[in-house]
Design an enzyme around this catalytic site. Structure first.
Site, PDB file in Angstrom:
ATOM      1  N   ASN A   1      -5.969  -2.562   2.358  1.00  0.00           N
ATOM      2  CA  ASN A   1      -5.940  -4.011   2.534  1.00  0.00           C
ATOM      3  C   ASN A   1      -7.373  -4.500   2.683  1.00  0.00           C
ATOM      4  OD1 ASN A   1      -3.163  -4.290   2.499  1.00  0.00           O
ATOM      5  ND2 ASN A   1      -2.953  -4.223   4.717  1.00  0.00           N
TER       6      ASN A   1
ATOM      7  N   ARG B   1       0.833  -1.215   0.000  1.00  0.00           N
ATOM      8  CA  ARG B   1       0.000   0.000   0.000  1.00  0.00           C
ATOM      9  C   ARG B   1       0.861   1.255   0.000  1.00  0.00           C
ATOM     10  NH1 ARG B   1      -3.460  -0.074   5.012  1.00  0.00           N
ATOM     11  NH2 ARG B   1      -1.553  -0.968   5.810  1.00  0.00           N
TER      12      ARG B   1
END
Length: 91
Positions: free
Chosen positions: A38, A20
């Site tokens: 996520n 990320r």
């Protein structure tokens, strides 16, 4: 050039490897808007918006991911553009 938006779902070893953070850095470098997060199923999901070249480049990056990631599958869906702010990491 018009605005393009795509939803990306990345599967494999993509959580706990900085995916990320790395995607947000790459998106910021390219001037893309959107978000990454996520998912509970172990995947990473992102919505990326920008000009077509920028979005295509981020989709290509998503297929590789950062060092330490092992991407096994990437699903990409077109989505209608809408108002998104600077690229962010969501919980």
């Amino acid at each position: 050039m018009g605005t393009t938006r795509r939803r990306i779902v990345v599967r494999g070893m993509v959580q706990g490897v900085g995916y990320r953070w790395s995607m947000a850095r790459e998106a910021g470098r390219r001037g893309a808007r959107g978000w990454v997060r996520n998912r509970e199923d172990g995947a990473v999901e992102a919505v990326v918006e920008g000009d077509e070249e920028t979005v295509d480049a981020l989709v290509a990056w998503a297929r590789r991911g950062p060092a330490g990631a092992a991407v096994s599958d990437v699903a990409v869906d077109e989505a209608p553009p809408g108002p998104l702010g600077p690229f962010e990491i969501r919980a």
